[in-house]
Design an enzyme around this catalytic site. Structure first.
Site, short mmCIF file in Angstrom:
data_model
loop_
_atom_site.label_atom_id
_atom_site.label_comp_id
_atom_site.label_asym_id
_atom_site.label_seq_id
_atom_site.Cartn_x
_atom_site.Cartn_y
_atom_site.Cartn_z
N SER A 82 -58.93 25.37 9.76
CA SER A 82 -59.70 26.50 9.23
C SER A 82 -61.11 26.53 9.82
CB SER A 82 -59.80 26.41 7.71
OG SER A 82 -58.54 26.19 7.15
N1 SAH Z 1 -56.34 22.36 5.64
C1 SAH Z 1 -55.98 22.35 7.05
C2 SAH Z 1 -55.60 23.71 7.57
C3 SAH Z 1 -54.36 24.19 6.95
S1 SAH Z 1 -53.33 25.25 7.90
C4 SAH Z 1 -57.06 21.73 7.90
O1 SAH Z 1 -58.11 21.33 7.36
O2 SAH Z 1 -56.85 21.62 9.10
C5 SAH Z 1 -52.07 25.40 6.67
C6 SAH Z 1 -51.15 24.23 6.57
O3 SAH Z 1 -50.29 24.47 5.46
C7 SAH Z 1 -50.22 24.07 7.76
O4 SAH Z 1 -50.38 22.79 8.31
C8 SAH Z 1 -48.82 24.26 7.19
O5 SAH Z 1 -47.84 23.42 7.77
C9 SAH Z 1 -49.04 23.91 5.74
N2 SAH Z 1 -48.07 24.48 4.79
C10 SAH Z 1 -47.55 25.73 4.73
N3 SAH Z 1 -46.68 25.83 3.71
C11 SAH Z 1 -46.66 24.62 3.08
C12 SAH Z 1 -45.97 24.08 1.95
N4 SAH Z 1 -45.10 24.82 1.22
N5 SAH Z 1 -46.19 22.80 1.62
C13 SAH Z 1 -47.05 22.02 2.33
N6 SAH Z 1 -47.74 22.47 3.40
C14 SAH Z 1 -47.55 23.75 3.77
#
Ligand code: SAH
Length: 230
Positions: A77
């Site tokens: 992000s």
């Molecule tokens: N917080 C992260 C950015 C998140 S991007 C950072 O600091 O880099 C969103 C993430 O959510 C992705 O890695 C994706 O794989 C995960 N995601 C999406 N759906 C999900 C779910 N149901 N359970 C766990 N992770 C999930």
């Protein structure tokens, strides 16, 4: 070209140092100018080097206020959004926090500077493992990383003082609402569109009562069901 050769020269150490210091100052200035004003959050973001979480061709852009691609088609992000979400969580030092969506691990690392313990889950094993490797390298021992579908929360670790979801759902997932302590806060993006969602704050005010506030428009990758392929 001459510039990059000069900065790589070991006799020019102080020049490299000051370039780094200036980059850091600009990074923090951008955060402040976008509304990240909580001193504890700013301090956490000063301590945790975003560069450690961005690999490959995008590494040199780690200190710019923009989202960047990471493995598995996901994104780290935008720093100011990380700051604003962290600030909105109003974390206390004794809090147990759940993050859904580990991604690069950057957000979890920031949370670890403010909370007692951080559980972070991602549906991609590869992301969870590489984030865990960085936490170990940085000595961030209060973060527990897991591969799971985070929309079910972590029932065995519940309840949580704070929950942060960094992927967008249509509505707040029921299990996450149930796993929030009374008085607890959850921040998450919700909406039906892939291109724009609303960041909301849910405060659990009682056994069956929740307050909802809209914070701002954001854009996150979707919260998907089940585990990823890798
Ligand atoms: N917080 C992260 C950015 C998140 S991007 C950072 O600091 O880099 C969103 C993430 O959510 C992705 O890695 C994706 O794989 C995960 N995601 C999406 N759906 C999900 C779910 N149901 N359970 C766990 N992770 C999930």
């Amino acid at each position: 070209m001459t510039c990059s050769m000069r900065s790589g020269d070991s006799n020019e150490g102080p020049v490299t140092m000051s370039a780094e210091a200036e980059q850091k100052m600009q990074f923090l200035f951008a955060l402040r100018s976008r509304g990240v004003t909580d001193e504890a959050v700013l301090k956490a973001m000063e301590r945790i080097d975003r560069g450690a979480f961005v690999r490959g061709v995008f590494a040199e852009r780690a200190y710019e206020d923009m989202p960047l691609p990471i493995a598995c088609g996901q994104t780290i992000s935008q720093p100011s959004v990380v700051g604003l979400m962290t600030q909105a969580l109003k974390i206390s030092p004794r809090d147990k926090v759940l993050e859904v969506g580990t991604g690069s691990g950057y957000q979890a690392a920031i949370l670890s500077q403010l909370a007692r313990r951080v559980y972070t889950v991602d549906r991609h094993r590869r992301l969870a493992q590489s984030a865990q490797a960085i936490f170990t390298e940085l000595g961030l021992s209060t973060i527990i990383t897991m591969t799971a579908d985070g929309s079910h929360g972590l029932p065995e670790q519940a309840p949580f003082d704070r929950i942060l979801v960094t992927a967008a759902a249509e509505d707040p997932p029921g299990p996450l609402l149930a796993q929030l302590k009374i008085g607890g806060i959850m921040i998450l993006p919700v909406g039906q569109s892939d291109t724009v969602q609303t960041l909301i704050r849910v405060t659990r005010t009682g056994e069956t009562s929740y307050d909802y506030d809209e914070l701002r428009q954001v854009r996150f990758v979707p919260l998907l069901e089940g585990l990823g392929q890798d």
